[in-house]
Scaffold this motif. Structure first.
Motif, PDB file in Angstrom:
ATOM      1  N   ASP A 167       8.909  -6.472  -3.244  1.00 40.60           N
ATOM      2  CA  ASP A 167       9.791  -6.358  -1.924  1.00 40.60           C
ATOM      3  C   ASP A 167       8.816  -7.080  -0.632  1.00 40.60           C
ATOM      4  N   ASP A 168       9.513  -7.345   0.230  1.00 42.34           N
ATOM      5  CA  ASP A 168       8.831  -8.030   1.458  1.00 42.34           C
ATOM      6  C   ASP A 168       7.417  -7.213   2.082  1.00 42.34           C
ATOM      7  N   LEU A 169       7.757  -5.809   2.057  1.00 41.46           N
ATOM      8  CA  LEU A 169       6.766  -4.962   2.859  1.00 41.46           C
ATOM      9  C   LEU A 169       5.466  -5.159   2.113  1.00 41.46           C
ATOM     10  N   SER A 170       5.839  -5.028   0.622  1.00 47.94           N
ATOM     11  CA  SER A 170       4.512  -5.038  -0.351  1.00 47.94           C
ATOM     12  C   SER A 170       3.598  -6.293  -0.191  1.00 47.94           C
ATOM     13  N   ALA A 171       4.473  -7.286  -0.456  1.00 45.08           N
ATOM     14  CA  ALA A 171       3.858  -8.580  -0.405  1.00 45.08           C
ATOM     15  C   ALA A 171       3.015  -9.055   1.022  1.00 45.08           C
TER      16      ALA A 171
END
Ligand code: SDX
Length: 372
Positions: A167-171
């Motif tokens: 997901d964008d947040l993790s990346a």
């Protein structure tokens, strides 16, 4: 040699000059750029290019760097076979130490001038990320995955480990940790790498030496050790009780303190802000209560501040990353700082050879073995 020239741990001793990072003049700069500015406006790939080349990349240069990283991502079959043979309980940092050394036997790059070293550093950066992800897959009974085109370096590690696009947040958060971890002037592992370079040894040997130094809990291993500490608590009250006793003893609280920063680590402040948002988004506020229960007395009573490893451990934990990956992710980033220092040292080298104060026995004659 006089006693006053001696400083335990080389505390306060200037051991060289560097144009790569400025750590102790009230701010942290990578090649002149403030870390907060890079964290906000750049990616790990841009920061890595900056460290290795001395300037931020333009669009074309960034594309070229990312294409080179992607080209060097595939792991040879020999490495995958070796990974299968390393016993499961072996810590990932030990796996990395062995596998980077082994990968060096298949190094596809040539030469030793600065450009050759930058190419080798890029190859090592790609390989280290792949080794971490492949080992994680094998430990979970799955086959290593090929890289997925178009992902960031951070995203690639998460994808190749978990098998799903992150997901964008993790990346974005892992990318932020890679920016923050990339470089920090003459820290223990970078100094180890520079010493190895100073004998005119090779970059891969210096990176393996850096991995060995970074593993220690007084250095990079602190992000895992800090999370191990936090994991023992079920509530903030439990943490408050524990820290009281701990501070009464002489033990070191992992994730706190720093040889250079005595009023706080800029990187910890930046990461903690994002950690608080992450915890709120995940409804994990009680973890921040535990985090603060340890931090508050350290800061308010001991005046010992969190370093980057304290918020990083909990950030990776809330991103569902296993503890065994935390310090390896530090390596996945710091390989760029170590390489930049190797290139700088090689360009203006003098072998490191400090003195010591002899405290052993005075001169004495060797007695015959029969009378020993
Ligand atoms: C990293 O150098 C770098 O730049 C490293 C790094 C990087 O990016 O490369 O920033 C990454 O390694 C961060 C540090 C991660 N390590 C830890 O979190 C481990 C816990 N920290 C401590 O071991 C210590 O603070 C060090 C190793 C970080 C610094 O060691 P120093 O400079 O030798 O400090 P010290 O041990 O001499 O401590 C000075 C005083 C002592 O009190 P007194 O004995 O003089 O009374 O402060 C106390 C220490 O007891 N102290 C701590 C403490 N850190 C220092 N007390 C409790 N807990 C701590 N964490």
């Amino acid at each position: 040699m006089t006693e006053e020239a001696y400083s335990p741990g080389l505390a306060g001793v200037i051991a060289g000059e560097t144009a790569i990072a400025c750590v102790d003049q009230g701010k942290l700069l990578y090649r002149g750029y403030p870390i907060a500015d890079l964290a906000e406006n750049a990616t790990f790939e841009e920061s890595a290019y900056l460290l290795l080349h001395g300037e931020l990349p333009n669009q074309l240069q960034l594309k070229g760097f990312k294409d080179t990283l992607d080209r060097y991502r595939p792991l040879r079959g020999e490495l995958i076979d070796a990974l299968r043979k390393i016993p499961a309980p072996v810590p990932m940092m030990d796996v990395l130490r062995s596998m980077v050394s082994y990968a060096g036997h298949f190094d596809p790059t040539n030469g030793t001038d600065s450009d050759d070293l930058r190419e080798r550093a890029t190859w090592l950066t790609a390989q280290i990320a792949g080794i971490i992800a492949a080992r994680f897959r094998l430990l979970n009974g799955k086959e290593p995955l090929d890289a997925k085109p178009g992902l960031s370096h951070a995203g690639q590690i998460l994808y190749q480990a978990h098998g799903t696009a992150p997901d964008d947040l993790s990346a974005k958060l892992v990318d932020l940790t890679l920016i923050l971890y990339a470089e920090h002037d003459f820290n223990a592992s970078t100094f180890a790498a520079r010493v190895i370079c100073s004998t005119m040894s090779d970059l891969t040997s210096a990176i393996v030496g850096g991995i060995g130094a970074l593993k220690g809990p007084l250095h990079g291993g602190a992000n895992e050790a800090a999370m191990e500490m936090l994991q023992q608590f079920k509530s903030a009250d439990e943490a408050r009780l524990w820290i009281r006793e701990a501070l009464a003893g002489k033990g070191k609280i992992m994730g706190f303190g720093h040889r250079v920063y005595k009023n706080g680590d800029h990187r910890a402040t930046i990461l903690e802000r994002e950690l608080r948002k992450l915890a709120a988004q995940k409804g994990q506020g009680e973890w921040m209560d535990i985090y603060d229960a340890i931090k508050d007395p350290m800061v308010n009573e001991k005046k010992i501040y969190p370093n980057v490893d304290y918020p990083c451990g909990l950030t990776y934990y809330l991103l569902d990353l296993p503890l065994d990956l935390y310090t390896p992710l530090f390596v996945a980033s710091r390989v760029t700082g170590w390489s930049a220092h190797f290139i700088e040292q090689a360009a203006n080298n003098r072998i490191y050879r400090p003195l010591s104060i002899y405290t052993g026995p005075a001169e004495r004659a060797v007695p015959p073995i029969g009378s020993r």
